[in-house]
Design an enzyme around this catalytic site. Structure first.
Site, PDB file in Angstrom:
ATOM      1  N   ASP A 196       0.954  -0.847   0.236  1.00 36.01           N
ATOM      2  CA  ASP A 196      -0.145  -0.093   0.120  1.00 36.01           C
ATOM      3  C   ASP A 196       1.091   0.854  -0.149  1.00 36.01           C
ATOM      4  O   ASP A 196       0.672   2.177  -0.170  1.00 36.01           O
ATOM      5  CB  ASP A 196      -1.111   0.371   1.392  1.00 36.01           C
TER       6      ASP A 196
ATOM      7  N   HIS B 225       3.520   1.822  -2.202  1.00 34.70           N
ATOM      8  CA  HIS B 225       3.747   1.996  -3.165  1.00 34.70           C
ATOM      9  C   HIS B 225       2.578   2.367  -4.031  1.00 34.70           C
ATOM     10  O   HIS B 225       2.290   3.956  -4.813  1.00 34.70           O
ATOM     11  CB  HIS B 225       3.905   0.764  -3.753  1.00 34.70           C
TER      12      HIS B 225
END
Ligand code: PAF
Length: 274
Positions: free
Chosen positions: A31, A33
């Site tokens: 999450d 990224h």
């Protein structure tokens, strides 16, 4: 989402992209990224990402071979998050011949903290980021604050070499128990995963103590290292530094506390701005 595996393919599509925000990654996306991709979408009309596990930034005995490669799932996540172009080269594309040119970041930036424990790491990061920027030609590039020293090295390179890219930082994304999301969290056993949030708790404790007026930084760092060691960790460093260049701070300067420690076979890093 268009997937480009060659430099020529990305270059041919680049004129259609307009203002471009870029999120470089090594894949195995989490999450954190995806938050960078979402932030990227607010900066430009097109978002591109890259997936390339960069051998140059791994030292001997590090986890290059076991670094998780999850290309299919990564593509699905990037596409749903709004990435329009993915650059996904293999080593023959990125490093077709032995690398004779290498970016060598300033010694005072890389001989400390992570660089002191991972010789050559930041040179490898800077070299691949320079090459990715030359290929992707982004207007904006996003990097997470979790890799705080990496962010500093890249900002410095971009500024000193007058690269026409705005570097934008993304906040660290954490699990509910405080553990900073990282591709390497997947190496933790269930028992280690339960122990891992201690690192963030100790950083938060240091931040609280500094806010409360404590100025004996060495004492705070030493106590936190001892706490980790007492719970089975092998700490590399816990260090209070000034944010701008991660050198030892003077009174009144903005601070960040950074940590790296090994839990079992997994090396975790984290930091908190104060
Ligand atoms: O932060 C990372 O994932 C990598 O260091 C980067 C910036 C993609 C370079 O390989």
């Amino acid at each position: 989402m268009q997937i480009h595996t060659t430099i020529a393919s990305f270059r041919a599509a680049r004129p259609t992209m307009g203002r471009l925000a870029f999120v470089p990654t090594m894949g195995n996306l989490h999450d954190g990224h995806i938050a960078l991709v979402t932030q990227a979408a607010s900066q430009a009309n097109t978002v591109a990402a890259s997936i390339f596990v960069n051998r140059l930034q791994f030292g001997a005995g590090e986890d290059f071979d076991r670094y998780p490669r999850t290309f299919r799932e990564d593509c699905q996540r990037l596409e749903s998050a709004g990435v329009a172009h993915l650059f996904a080269p293999d080593e023959t594309v990125m490093y077709p011949t032995p690398q004779t040119y290498h970016v060598e970041p300033a010694a005072n930036h890389v001989n400390i903290l992570e660089g002191a424990f991972r010789s050559g790491h930041f040179g490898g990061v800077a070299t691949v980021v320079l090459k990715l920027f030359n290929i992707v030609q982004p207007d904006v590039a996003l990097f997470g604050k979790k890799d705080y020293q990496q962010l500093m090295v890249i900002r410095n390179m971009v500024e000193e070499l007058a690269m026409p890219v705005d570097v934008v930082a993304g906040e660290t994304v954490r699990a509910a128990d405080g553990l900073a999301l990282s591709s390497r969290n997947g190496y933790l056993t269930a028992e280690e995963r339960a122990e891992a949030p201690r690192l963030h708790r100790l950083l938060a404790k240091i931040r609280g103590a500094v806010h409360a007026g404590e100025r004996d930084f060495l004492k705070l760092e030493t106590q936190a290292m001892a706490d980790l060691a007492a719970h089975g960790w092998k700490p590399d460093y816990i260090a209070l530094r000034r944010r701008s260049d991660l050198q030892h701070p003077q009174a009144g300067q903005d601070l960040v506390v950074l940590a790296a420690a090994r839990l079992g076979s997994t090396r975790l890093i984290d930091n908190l701005e104060i």
